[in-house]
Write a protein that holds these residues in place. Structure first.
Motif, PDB file in Angstrom:
ATOM      1  N   ASN A 169     -10.321 -28.739  39.609  1.00  0.00           N
ATOM      2  CA  ASN A 169      -9.364 -27.759  38.471  1.00  0.00           C
ATOM      3  C   ASN A 169      -9.827 -26.179  38.777  1.00  0.00           C
ATOM      4  O   ASN A 169      -9.967 -25.251  37.873  1.00  0.00           O
ATOM      5  CB  ASN A 169      -9.697 -28.312  36.799  1.00  0.00           C
ATOM      6  CG  ASN A 169      -8.732 -27.166  36.349  1.00  0.00           C
ATOM      7  OD1 ASN A 169      -7.704 -26.981  37.175  1.00  0.00           O
ATOM      8  ND2 ASN A 169      -8.498 -26.550  34.855  1.00  0.00           N
TER       9      ASN A 169
ATOM     10  N   SER B 223      -9.821 -22.617  32.564  1.00  0.00           N
ATOM     11  CA  SER B 223     -10.755 -22.844  31.588  1.00  0.00           C
ATOM     12  C   SER B 223     -11.588 -22.939  32.160  1.00  0.00           C
ATOM     13  O   SER B 223     -11.989 -21.991  33.743  1.00  0.00           O
ATOM     14  CB  SER B 223     -10.412 -24.452  31.475  1.00  0.00           C
ATOM     15  OG  SER B 223      -9.928 -25.381  32.596  1.00  0.00           O
ATOM     16  N   TYR B 224     -12.654 -22.048  31.310  1.00  0.00           N
ATOM     17  CA  TYR B 224     -14.258 -22.854  32.406  1.00  0.00           C
ATOM     18  C   TYR B 224     -14.380 -23.499  32.742  1.00  0.00           C
ATOM     19  O   TYR B 224     -13.599 -25.051  32.892  1.00  0.00           O
ATOM     20  CB  TYR B 224     -15.147 -22.778  30.772  1.00  0.00           C
ATOM     21  CG  TYR B 224     -15.279 -20.983  30.806  1.00  0.00           C
ATOM     22  CD1 TYR B 224     -16.723 -21.158  29.293  1.00  0.00           C
ATOM     23  CD2 TYR B 224     -14.321 -20.617  30.242  1.00  0.00           C
ATOM     24  CE1 TYR B 224     -17.105 -20.983  28.538  1.00  0.00           C
ATOM     25  CE2 TYR B 224     -14.670 -19.384  29.633  1.00  0.00           C
ATOM     26  CZ  TYR B 224     -15.477 -18.976  28.605  1.00  0.00           C
ATOM     27  OH  TYR B 224     -16.247 -18.242  27.843  1.00  0.00           O
TER      28      TYR B 224
ATOM     29  N   PRO C 187     -16.875 -26.204  35.158  1.00  0.00           N
ATOM     30  CA  PRO C 187     -17.788 -27.087  35.629  1.00  0.00           C
ATOM     31  C   PRO C 187     -17.667 -27.214  37.210  1.00  0.00           C
ATOM     32  O   PRO C 187     -16.988 -27.110  37.530  1.00  0.00           O
ATOM     33  CB  PRO C 187     -17.521 -28.314  35.094  1.00  0.00           C
ATOM     34  CG  PRO C 187     -15.626 -28.371  34.874  1.00  0.00           C
ATOM     35  CD  PRO C 187     -15.474 -27.580  34.557  1.00  0.00           C
TER      36      PRO C 187
ATOM     37  N   LEU D 144     -21.686 -24.436  35.261  1.00  0.00           N
ATOM     38  CA  LEU D 144     -20.610 -23.944  34.605  1.00  0.00           C
ATOM     39  C   LEU D 144     -19.981 -22.447  35.076  1.00  0.00           C
ATOM     40  O   LEU D 144     -21.931 -21.973  34.876  1.00  0.00           O
ATOM     41  CB  LEU D 144     -20.794 -23.670  33.231  1.00  0.00           C
ATOM     42  CG  LEU D 144     -19.955 -23.710  32.060  1.00  0.00           C
ATOM     43  CD1 LEU D 144     -18.759 -24.709  32.221  1.00  0.00           C
ATOM     44  CD2 LEU D 144     -19.745 -23.236  30.575  1.00  0.00           C
TER      45      LEU D 144
ATOM     46  N   SER E 253     -18.448 -19.803  32.995  1.00  0.00           N
ATOM     47  CA  SER E 253     -18.045 -19.330  32.040  1.00  0.00           C
ATOM     48  C   SER E 253     -17.111 -18.181  32.469  1.00  0.00           C
ATOM     49  O   SER E 253     -16.803 -17.298  31.426  1.00  0.00           O
ATOM     50  CB  SER E 253     -18.388 -18.927  30.912  1.00  0.00           C
ATOM     51  OG  SER E 253     -19.089 -20.288  30.624  1.00  0.00           O
TER      52      SER E 253
ATOM     53  N   ASN F  29     -11.790 -34.882  34.093  1.00  0.00           N
ATOM     54  CA  ASN F  29     -12.248 -33.330  33.486  1.00  0.00           C
ATOM     55  C   ASN F  29     -11.046 -32.587  32.950  1.00  0.00           C
ATOM     56  O   ASN F  29     -10.424 -32.592  32.942  1.00  0.00           O
ATOM     57  CB  ASN F  29     -12.195 -32.401  35.100  1.00  0.00           C
ATOM     58  CG  ASN F  29     -12.418 -30.669  35.190  1.00  0.00           C
ATOM     59  OD1 ASN F  29     -13.432 -30.639  33.957  1.00  0.00           O
ATOM     60  ND2 ASN F  29     -11.159 -29.648  34.902  1.00  0.00           N
TER      61      ASN F  29
ATOM     62  N   THR G 263     -14.758 -27.213  23.653  1.00  0.00           N
ATOM     63  CA  THR G 263     -13.750 -25.935  24.332  1.00  0.00           C
ATOM     64  C   THR G 263     -14.157 -26.238  25.603  1.00  0.00           C
ATOM     65  O   THR G 263     -13.607 -25.218  26.621  1.00  0.00           O
ATOM     66  CB  THR G 263     -15.016 -24.864  23.855  1.00  0.00           C
ATOM     67  OG1 THR G 263     -16.246 -24.951  23.807  1.00  0.00           O
ATOM     68  CG2 THR G 263     -13.592 -24.509  22.291  1.00  0.00           C
ATOM     69  N   ILE G 264     -15.099 -26.436  26.143  1.00  0.00           N
ATOM     70  CA  ILE G 264     -15.442 -26.579  27.611  1.00  0.00           C
ATOM     71  C   ILE G 264     -16.307 -28.082  28.249  1.00  0.00           C
ATOM     72  O   ILE G 264     -15.969 -29.140  27.782  1.00  0.00           O
ATOM     73  CB  ILE G 264     -17.239 -25.951  27.161  1.00  0.00           C
ATOM     74  CG1 ILE G 264     -17.608 -24.366  27.117  1.00  0.00           C
ATOM     75  CG2 ILE G 264     -17.831 -26.119  29.126  1.00  0.00           C
ATOM     76  CD1 ILE G 264     -19.112 -24.294  27.270  1.00  0.00           C
ATOM     77  N   PRO G 265     -14.474 -27.783  29.820  1.00  0.00           N
ATOM     78  CA  PRO G 265     -15.123 -29.094  30.204  1.00  0.00           C
ATOM     79  C   PRO G 265     -16.126 -29.815  30.837  1.00  0.00           C
ATOM     80  O   PRO G 265     -16.949 -29.135  31.014  1.00  0.00           O
ATOM     81  CB  PRO G 265     -13.675 -28.401  31.452  1.00  0.00           C
ATOM     82  CG  PRO G 265     -13.483 -27.362  30.872  1.00  0.00           C
ATOM     83  CD  PRO G 265     -14.411 -26.712  29.847  1.00  0.00           C
TER      84      PRO G 265
ATOM     85  N   PHE H 151     -17.064 -32.631  33.361  1.00  0.00           N
ATOM     86  CA  PHE H 151     -16.290 -33.720  34.610  1.00  0.00           C
ATOM     87  C   PHE H 151     -17.183 -35.067  34.962  1.00  0.00           C
ATOM     88  O   PHE H 151     -18.461 -35.132  34.365  1.00  0.00           O
ATOM     89  CB  PHE H 151     -16.579 -32.563  35.614  1.00  0.00           C
ATOM     90  CG  PHE H 151     -16.904 -32.943  37.006  1.00  0.00           C
ATOM     91  CD1 PHE H 151     -17.514 -33.183  38.250  1.00  0.00           C
ATOM     92  CD2 PHE H 151     -15.365 -33.534  37.276  1.00  0.00           C
ATOM     93  CE1 PHE H 151     -17.032 -33.471  39.097  1.00  0.00           C
ATOM     94  CE2 PHE H 151     -15.317 -33.992  38.433  1.00  0.00           C
ATOM     95  CZ  PHE H 151     -15.672 -33.914  39.158  1.00  0.00           C
TER      96      PHE H 151
ATOM     97  N   SER I  13     -21.215 -34.188  33.947  1.00  0.00           N
ATOM     98  CA  SER I  13     -21.771 -32.971  34.618  1.00  0.00           C
ATOM     99  C   SER I  13     -21.164 -32.465  33.412  1.00  0.00           C
ATOM    100  O   SER I  13     -19.955 -32.438  33.126  1.00  0.00           O
ATOM    101  CB  SER I  13     -21.514 -31.779  36.014  1.00  0.00           C
ATOM    102  OG  SER I  13     -21.951 -33.310  36.568  1.00  0.00           O
TER     103      SER I  13
ATOM    104  N   ASP J 146     -22.771 -28.872  30.841  1.00  0.00           N
ATOM    105  CA  ASP J 146     -23.458 -28.276  30.933  1.00  0.00           C
ATOM    106  C   ASP J 146     -22.379 -27.050  29.705  1.00  0.00           C
ATOM    107  O   ASP J 146     -21.588 -26.759  30.318  1.00  0.00           O
ATOM    108  CB  ASP J 146     -24.024 -26.507  31.697  1.00  0.00           C
ATOM    109  CG  ASP J 146     -24.649 -25.924  31.742  1.00  0.00           C
ATOM    110  OD1 ASP J 146     -24.338 -24.923  31.332  1.00  0.00           O
ATOM    111  OD2 ASP J 146     -25.648 -26.242  31.159  1.00  0.00           O
TER     112      ASP J 146
END
Lengths: 173, 174
Positions: A108, A113-114, A116, A138, A140, B40, B98-100, B102, B123, B125
């Motif tokens: 993505n 969004s953030y 990964p 990540l 950010s 994801n 809030t943070i995807p 994977f 994954s 982080d």
């Protein structure tokens, strides 16, 4: 059906280079996959990948899992100016004419969004010590990724001729 | 060389609400060699795990071995006679709201007549916490995989985050 897995750009070095950059990455894919076979002139072994997106700083972090043929370890970096991913390729101290291999998956990448990132690399070496690294990273930032720059973490070091880099786009529909 | 694509998307789902607890990909064609599941996304409650099952099998027919790092130490563990295999972290801290996270599963010879194996990557982080993992997974069933369910392990009162995406790709060897 349109191609699912498409080569966006490639760069095979015929001479040394401080950085390899993929720019103007279109937003038309779902995920990105970057594969490279690399060697730098970093002193000793292994190579550490410095990677940035969009020239942005201060939004990078990662959790790593590493092995050197004797021990396994885990590391973490937070709020860095760039990704610093351990053990991703070969460097000056490795067996001659040997290039490490790495794959970096960015899902993505064009979303809001953030981001990964999943990375996996090896710095092979015909000795008692060689290195393997896998990393959860990540980015950010909510901006789409439009450029990727790759370098050696050790300052002043160069990618060597014969290093090759390939950026692919994957479409999920 | 065979005609047609080698790597094809079979189906994809992007969740557009905060009330979805599972996604099922059904009627998977036997026309590929291997499958790849790519996930994801976030979860609706911190710490939740995203997992997979095959052909609706909710029995204790799954097992996996895990190699992981948590930013401080490397570790490994194994689970036997489980009712699912992990797609995202189920050991260190689970998913974020809030943070995807994977996760991928590469399922080899999914239409063959032997037990099914899968290699997984996780994954996750979150800039100060998280995990990186590699898993090897086993489903003890010789039937061809015709459906994959991706779900939240904590139960039907827990949900994916809005915007989470799951995709199944088919890979042909020839």
């Amino acid at each position: 059906m349109a191609n699912t897995y498409t080569l966006i750009s490639s760069n095979v070095l015929t001479g040394s280079a401080a950085s390899v950059t993929f720019s103007s990455i279109p937003s038309t894919y779902t995920d990105l996959v970057l594969r490279y076979s690399g060697r730098t002139d970093r002193t000793g072994i292994p190579g550490y990948l410095k990677m940035t997106f969009n020239g942005t700083s201060s939004v990078y972090s990662d959790t790593g899992l590493n092995g050197n043929g004797a021990t396994a370890s885990s590391n973490r970096n937070t709020a860095l100016a760039d990704f610093q991913i351990y053990y991703m390729h070969d460097s000056d101290g490795a067996t001659a004419s040997t290039f490490g291999s790495a794959e970096i998956y960015i899902p993505n990448y064009a979303g809001s969004s953030y981001k990964p990132v999943s990375a996996f690399g090896v710095g092979e070496n015909n000795a008692t010590t060689a290195y393997i690294g896998t990393d959860a990273s990540l980015f950010s930032a909510t901006a789409a990724i439009t450029s990727i720059a790759l370098a050696e973490v050790q300052a002043g070091r160069l990618w060597l001729a014969g290093s090759s880099f390939y950026l692919y786009g994957i479409k999920n529909a | 060389m065979a005609a047609g694509a080698t790597y094809e998307p079979i189906a994809t789902t992007t969740i557009s609400n905060t009330t979805t607890t599972s996604v099922t990909f059904s009627s998977i064609s036997a026309g590929y060699t291997d499958l790849r599941l790519v996930f994801n996304g976030t979860v609706g409650t911190a710490g939740l795990t995203v997992a997979a099952r095959f052909n609706g099998d909710t029995g204790t027919n799954y097992s996996f071995t895990n190699l992981r790092g948590n930013g401080t130490a490397a570790a490994s563990s194994r689970q036997s006679n489980y009712t699912w295999i992990p797609v995202t972290d189920d050991i260190v801290s689970g998913g974020s709201t809030t943070i995807p996270s994977f996760g991928t599963l590469d399922i080899f010879s999914y239409a063959g007549s032997t037990n099914k194996t899968a290699l997984g990557t996780i994954s996750s982080d979150t800039n100060g916490s998280g995990t990186v993992q590699r898993t090897v997974n086993l489903w003890r069933n010789t039937a061809a995989i015709t459906s994959i369910t991706v779900f939240i392990t904590s139960g039907t009162s827990f949900y994916f985050g809005n915007g989470a995406t799951a995709t199944i790709y088919g890979i042909k060897a020839a």
